[in-house]
Design a protein around this motif. Structure first.
Motif, short mmCIF file in Angstrom:
data_model
loop_
_atom_site.label_atom_id
_atom_site.label_comp_id
_atom_site.label_asym_id
_atom_site.label_seq_id
_atom_site.Cartn_x
_atom_site.Cartn_y
_atom_site.Cartn_z
N ALA A 98 56.46 62.94 14.46
CA ALA A 98 57.42 61.69 14.73
C ALA A 98 58.44 61.97 15.45
O ALA A 98 58.94 61.22 16.28
N VAL A 99 59.17 63.03 14.84
CA VAL A 99 60.60 62.97 15.53
C VAL A 99 60.35 63.53 17.06
O VAL A 99 60.89 62.96 18.12
N SER A 100 59.24 64.47 17.37
CA SER A 100 59.19 64.76 18.71
C SER A 100 58.63 63.52 19.53
O SER A 100 59.03 63.37 20.78
N SER A 101 57.72 62.65 18.92
CA SER A 101 57.40 61.61 19.72
C SER A 101 58.40 60.75 20.19
O SER A 101 58.37 60.22 21.24
N SER A 102 59.05 60.39 19.25
CA SER A 102 60.23 59.20 19.35
C SER A 102 61.27 59.92 20.53
O SER A 102 61.67 59.17 21.10
N SER A 103 61.60 61.15 20.35
CA SER A 103 62.49 61.88 21.07
C SER A 103 62.01 61.98 22.53
O SER A 103 62.72 61.57 23.60
N SER A 104 60.35 62.17 22.71
CA SER A 104 59.95 62.15 23.95
C SER A 104 59.84 60.84 24.69
O SER A 104 60.22 60.73 25.88
N ARG A 105 59.48 59.84 23.94
CA ARG A 105 59.46 58.46 24.25
C ARG A 105 60.97 57.96 24.86
O ARG A 105 61.21 57.23 25.77
N GLY A 106 61.92 58.45 23.94
CA GLY A 106 63.19 58.02 24.18
C GLY A 106 63.63 58.64 25.59
O GLY A 106 64.45 57.95 26.29
N LYS A 107 63.25 59.60 25.76
CA LYS A 107 63.83 60.52 27.11
C LYS A 107 63.29 59.68 28.27
O LYS A 107 64.04 59.57 29.39
N GLY A 155 66.26 68.31 20.40
CA GLY A 155 66.58 68.87 21.58
C GLY A 155 65.53 69.61 22.46
O GLY A 155 65.62 69.11 23.72
N ILE A 156 64.43 70.02 21.92
CA ILE A 156 63.43 70.69 22.73
C ILE A 156 62.57 69.37 23.40
O ILE A 156 61.77 69.43 24.37
N SER A 157 62.22 68.59 22.36
CA SER A 157 61.50 67.26 22.75
C SER A 157 61.87 66.83 24.00
O SER A 157 61.07 66.12 24.76
N MET A 158 63.23 66.39 24.22
CA MET A 158 63.55 65.86 25.34
C MET A 158 63.40 66.33 26.47
O MET A 158 63.06 65.88 27.78
N LYS A 159 62.79 67.93 26.68
CA LYS A 159 62.53 68.49 27.75
C LYS A 159 60.83 68.68 27.66
O LYS A 159 60.14 68.49 28.72
N CYS A 160 60.43 68.88 26.50
CA CYS A 160 58.85 69.40 26.49
C CYS A 160 57.99 68.59 25.95
O CYS A 160 56.68 68.70 26.24
N GLY A 161 58.41 67.13 25.52
CA GLY A 161 57.54 66.17 24.85
C GLY A 161 57.21 66.22 23.60
O GLY A 161 57.78 66.90 22.97
N TRP A 162 56.18 65.40 23.10
CA TRP A 162 56.08 65.18 21.94
C TRP A 162 55.25 66.45 21.20
O TRP A 162 55.10 66.88 20.05
N GLY A 220 56.99 68.18 30.60
CA GLY A 220 56.63 68.79 29.37
C GLY A 220 55.36 69.68 29.56
O GLY A 220 55.17 70.66 28.72
N LYS A 221 54.35 68.97 30.33
CA LYS A 221 53.12 69.89 30.40
C LYS A 221 53.13 71.30 31.14
O LYS A 221 52.57 72.34 30.67
N LYS A 222 54.03 71.52 31.97
CA LYS A 222 54.28 72.68 32.63
C LYS A 222 55.26 73.57 31.78
O LYS A 222 54.87 74.95 31.91
N GLU A 223 56.31 73.06 31.19
CA GLU A 223 57.42 74.09 30.65
C GLU A 223 57.20 74.32 29.27
O GLU A 223 57.72 75.04 28.57
N LEU A 224 56.09 73.48 28.53
CA LEU A 224 55.97 73.90 27.26
C LEU A 224 55.35 75.49 27.08
O LEU A 224 54.38 75.76 27.64
N SER A 225 56.08 76.07 26.19
CA SER A 225 55.83 77.40 26.21
C SER A 225 55.92 77.94 24.57
O SER A 225 55.66 77.32 23.80
N SER A 226 56.13 79.22 24.46
CA SER A 226 56.49 79.69 23.02
C SER A 226 57.75 79.35 22.50
O SER A 226 58.06 79.70 21.38
N GLY A 227 58.25 78.71 23.17
CA GLY A 227 60.13 78.27 22.95
C GLY A 227 60.04 77.53 21.73
O GLY A 227 60.84 77.80 20.81
#
Length: 212
Positions: A166-175, A28-35, A104-111
């Motif tokens: 692997a999960v975050s990368s695939s989710s990010s590319r899928g986005k 869920g978070i990867s869809m917004k914040c990337g790999w 992703g580069k701007k919004e990735l935080s402590s979330g």
């Protein structure tokens, strides 16, 4: 040392492949914040497991009662339901988002780190497993020396980190390939599963054996 490393990796990847709260939170978070979500979630997860490992070596497993696990289950269930609400709320806003923006580069935080901490520390199945079967393995490795314990933990964390990346990368590319509607459905899917886990923990709060 090699045996402990392989054992840790095998247990880690076996557990990671079972769908759980942390995996769905990562998607869920990867869809917004990337790999980079994967490594960040891993940091939170590793912090929790570090505390658990230290408690095991200190002998805390023998003092943990069923009532404590019940409290963890109730709190964890509520937090996961709240997390599910956040994911579902995010899904509702997808139609107004620019999916092509590299936010992703701007919004990735402590979330993501917080997600790793919460989905680990408040997951009674993880706590119970480590303080029962997991503690037996840790203490058995400790008989061979502290370096065997370290090798086991490194093997376990290598599996966790690799899987989460692997999960975050695939989710990010899928986005980038998903339509807004597909993106929305994925977030709804993750939110619903998080809610299911939360409800299951609440329903089974008084049944410790359900988490093993």
């Amino acid at each position: 040392m090699i045996q402990a490393l392989v054992l840790g990796f095998t247990i880690g990847i076996s557990a990671a492949l079972i769908p759980g709260p942390m995996m769905f939170a990562t998607i869920g978070i990867s869809m917004k914040c990337g790999w980079r979500t994967g490594p960040a979630v891993f940091v939170g997860h590793a912090l929790v497991e570090s505390v658990i490992f230290l408690l095991i070596l200190a002998g805390a497993a023998s003092f943990l009662g069923e009532k404590t696990i019940s409290y963890i289950s109730i709190i964890g269930g509520l937090i996961m339901i709240l997390f599910a609400i956040v994911l579902i709320s995010s899904a509702k806003k997808i139609s107004n988002m620019d999916l092509s923006a590299s936010s992703g580069k701007k919004e990735l935080s402590s979330g993501p780190v917080s997600a790793g901490i919460l989905t680990s520390a408040l997951n009674p199945s993880l706590i119970v497993w480590w303080l029962t079967a997991g503690s037996a393995i840790i203490l058995q490795e400790y008989l061979a020396g502290i370096f065997a314990v370290i090798a086991f933990i490194l093997g376990h964390w290598t599996a966790d980190l690799g899987f989460l990346i692997a999960v975050s990368s695939s989710s990010s590319r899928g986005k980038k390939l998903f339509s807004r509607r597909t993106h929305e459905i994925v977030l709804y899917f993750c939110g619903v599963f998080m809610a299911v886990f939360g409800l299951w923990f609440l329903v089974n709060y008084n049944n410790v054996s359900a988490f093993v």
